[in-house]
Design an enzyme around this catalytic site. Sequence first.
Site, PDB file in Angstrom:
ATOM      1  CE  LYS A 142      -2.808  -0.976   3.483  1.00 21.78           C
ATOM      2  NZ  LYS A 142      -2.580  -2.380   3.853  1.00 21.78           N
TER       3      LYS A 142
ATOM      4  CE1 TYR B 105       1.882  -0.128   6.240  1.00 27.12           C
ATOM      5  CE2 TYR B 105       1.808  -0.152   3.850  1.00 27.12           C
ATOM      6  CZ  TYR B 105       1.443  -0.694   5.056  1.00 27.12           C
ATOM      7  OH  TYR B 105       0.664  -1.819   5.075  1.00 27.12           O
TER       8      TYR B 105
HETATM    9  N1  LIG Z   1      -2.152  -8.479   7.203  1.00 31.21           N
HETATM   10  C1  LIG Z   1      -1.788  -8.317   5.937  1.00 31.21           C
HETATM   11  O1  LIG Z   1      -2.308  -8.987   5.006  1.00 31.21           O
HETATM   12  C2  LIG Z   1      -0.717  -7.319   5.573  1.00 31.21           C
HETATM   13  C3  LIG Z   1      -0.356  -7.202   4.226  1.00 31.21           C
HETATM   14  C4  LIG Z   1       0.652  -6.304   3.862  1.00 31.21           C
HETATM   15  C5  LIG Z   1       1.262  -5.534   4.823  1.00 31.21           C
HETATM   16  N2  LIG Z   1       0.900  -5.659   6.142  1.00 31.21           N
HETATM   17  C6  LIG Z   1       1.596  -4.776   7.100  1.00 31.21           C
HETATM   18  O2  LIG Z   1       2.467  -5.541   7.931  1.00 31.21           O
HETATM   19  C7  LIG Z   1       2.644  -4.853   9.178  1.00 31.21           C
HETATM   20  C8  LIG Z   1       2.336  -5.822  10.311  1.00 31.21           C
HETATM   21  O3  LIG Z   1       0.958  -6.204  10.161  1.00 31.21           O
HETATM   22  P1  LIG Z   1       0.487  -7.732  10.289  1.00 31.21           P
HETATM   23  O4  LIG Z   1      -0.898  -7.825   9.747  1.00 31.21           O
HETATM   24  O5  LIG Z   1       1.550  -8.614   9.712  1.00 31.21           O
HETATM   25  O6  LIG Z   1       0.553  -7.882  11.851  1.00 31.21           O
HETATM   26  P2  LIG Z   1      -0.411  -8.761  12.744  1.00 31.21           P
HETATM   27  O7  LIG Z   1      -0.442 -10.161  12.221  1.00 31.21           O
HETATM   28  O8  LIG Z   1      -1.714  -8.015  12.882  1.00 31.21           O
HETATM   29  O9  LIG Z   1       0.328  -8.767  14.131  1.00 31.21           O
HETATM   30  C9  LIG Z   1       0.359  -7.660  14.973  1.00 31.21           C
HETATM   31  C10 LIG Z   1       1.262  -7.997  16.138  1.00 31.21           C
HETATM   32  O10 LIG Z   1       1.519  -6.817  16.887  1.00 31.21           O
HETATM   33  C11 LIG Z   1       1.128  -7.018  18.252  1.00 31.21           C
HETATM   34  N3  LIG Z   1       0.640  -5.727  18.746  1.00 31.21           N
HETATM   35  C12 LIG Z   1      -0.412  -5.014  18.280  1.00 31.21           C
HETATM   36  N4  LIG Z   1      -0.558  -3.885  19.000  1.00 31.21           N
HETATM   37  C13 LIG Z   1       0.433  -3.887  19.933  1.00 31.21           C
HETATM   38  C14 LIG Z   1       0.811  -3.007  20.993  1.00 31.21           C
HETATM   39  N5  LIG Z   1       0.121  -1.889  21.249  1.00 31.21           N
HETATM   40  N6  LIG Z   1       1.866  -3.324  21.756  1.00 31.21           N
HETATM   41  C15 LIG Z   1       2.565  -4.473  21.531  1.00 31.21           C
HETATM   42  N7  LIG Z   1       2.271  -5.338  20.551  1.00 31.21           N
HETATM   43  C16 LIG Z   1       1.210  -5.057  19.760  1.00 31.21           C
HETATM   44  C17 LIG Z   1       0.055  -8.124  18.173  1.00 31.21           C
HETATM   45  O11 LIG Z   1      -0.094  -8.853  19.383  1.00 31.21           O
HETATM   46  P3  LIG Z   1      -1.051  -8.327  20.586  1.00 31.21           P
HETATM   47  O12 LIG Z   1      -2.331  -7.919  19.918  1.00 31.21           O
HETATM   48  O13 LIG Z   1      -1.177  -9.471  21.506  1.00 31.21           O
HETATM   49  O14 LIG Z   1      -0.322  -7.181  21.177  1.00 31.21           O
HETATM   50  C18 LIG Z   1       0.659  -9.011  17.105  1.00 31.21           C
HETATM   51  O15 LIG Z   1       1.703  -9.801  17.643  1.00 31.21           O
HETATM   52  C19 LIG Z   1       1.678  -3.650   9.138  1.00 31.21           C
HETATM   53  O16 LIG Z   1       2.384  -2.518   8.745  1.00 31.21           O
HETATM   54  C20 LIG Z   1       0.672  -4.041   8.067  1.00 31.21           C
HETATM   55  O17 LIG Z   1       0.069  -2.920   7.464  1.00 31.21           O
HETATM   56  C21 LIG Z   1      -0.060  -6.532   6.539  1.00 31.21           C
END
Ligand SMILES: NC(=O)c1ccc[n+]([C@@H]2O[C@H](COP(=O)([O-])OP(=O)(O)OC[C@H]3O[C@@H](n4cnc5c(N)ncnc54)[C@H](OP(=O)(O)O)[C@@H]3O)[C@@H](O)[C@H]2O)c1
Length: 386
Positions: free
Chosen positions: A138, A170
């Site tokens: 994105k 980002y």
């Molecule tokens: N999901 C997708 O398909 C996708 C695709 C492309 C890019 N991305 C990007 O990749 C990056 C990571 O996203 P994701 O989807 O891979 O992550 P995710 O699977 O949603 O994981 C988020 C992690 O962060 C922890 N977390 C969230 N809030 C927190 C806080 N306040 N303090 C400490 N830990 C916290 C969560 O555990 P707890 O909730 O237990 O804290 C979890 O371990 C983002 O920039 C996202 O935009 C994601």
Amino acid sequence: MAAQETENPEAGNGIEHVAAIFGVTGLVGKVLARELVTKPKWKVYGIARNPEIMPPIDQRSSNFHFIQCDLLNRSETEERLSLLQDVTHVFWLTWASQYQLDSVECCEQNKAMMSNALDAIVPKAKALKHVSLQTGMKHYVSLQGPFDDEAEARYYDEDCPRVDKRCNFYYVLEDLLKERLVGKVAWSVHRPGLLIGSSRRTVYNFMGSLCVFGTICKHLNLPFVFGGTKRCWEETCIDGSDARLVAQQHIWAATNVDLYSHSTDGQSYNAINGPSFTWKEIWTALEEKFGVEVVHGSAFSEEFWYSKSMADKKEVWKEIVAEKGLVQTEMENLANWEFLDVLFRCPFKLLGTRNKVDRLGFTVRYKTLDSILYWIDCMRDEKLIP
Ligand SMILES: NC(=O)c1ccc[n+]([C@@H]2O[C@H](COP(=O)([O-])OP(=O)(O)OC[C@H]3O[C@@H](n4cnc5c(N)ncnc54)[C@H](OP(=O)(O)O)[C@@H]3O)[C@@H](O)[C@H]2O)c1
């Protein structure tokens, strides 16, 4: 659980690299932690808020330490993370999802979260070598348009300029790393497409949504419909990114000193599977995998909305979980129906090139269909789905 003070505690025990994985229970965080703890020279700190949902790694491994911390809480972050003085590699695989994507509030909150962590770690971690940031494809588009539906697919590479009009958290995170690390510590940013992995802590959880939908269709004997636009159904619209590939790419960029020895300006890399796919091909293959019926000829429907059709299925999911002896989850711990609705009606194509990583020698590739089938098996092994 706070870590013990850890300045230079590893002398003599063979540990050469110490990772701090932020978001250790998320899609990529789990895979990265599992991969690194199997390597004898690595020690891993895994950081997240919820201790009860640990990555399925061997908890007896003395190389893994879970740190429970809310990174939005500045004093808690300072207290718990400033003890991690031996960190050599930071992996930022987390984000704050409270506000609408690309809102000012979302940018501010994500900046605060990363600032809190950097303030706690960077001044004390004297051996810090590399920070690896995960954002996404994105980076290349504005979610608010304007969109040209008829435009030919454009393949974004890392040199494509920022879309300058709108807020994008980002950009804020990259700028923060630039500001804090230039001249001191090397860093890289990795941009996946649609992440394919297994997690209960993910807001935009494609595999969770797909698997809960397939499971409910099978249970209620409903047709396995693709609810979206004809264009999304038939044409290549998005890249898949297997969580294993993204984790491997983070390790590759963080440990391949030749990639960053000359500069601390930051390197950017798309993190995508490679070969393209259409949802039409995937749907056909899922028929057998889920044991569902795909009504050929009318498998896709522009009128079908997951958020409407699944809104009353929470009790059905509870029933399935109890009947099949699954790990206790609520439907919304795995599925995000609004996300599927948007994904399958996406008004723009979001496709990248792998030229840069290919040229630099990163060889991991997956076919997206294989990734999906693999992660269905993983979710079955984890007893998240039957
Ligand atoms: N999901 C997708 O398909 C996708 C695709 C492309 C890019 N991305 C990007 O990749 C990056 C990571 O996203 P994701 O989807 O891979 O992550 P995710 O699977 O949603 O994981 C988020 C992690 O962060 C922890 N977390 C969230 N809030 C927190 C806080 N306040 N303090 C400490 N830990 C916290 C969560 O555990 P707890 O909730 O237990 O804290 C979890 O371990 C983002 O920039 C996202 O935009 C994601």
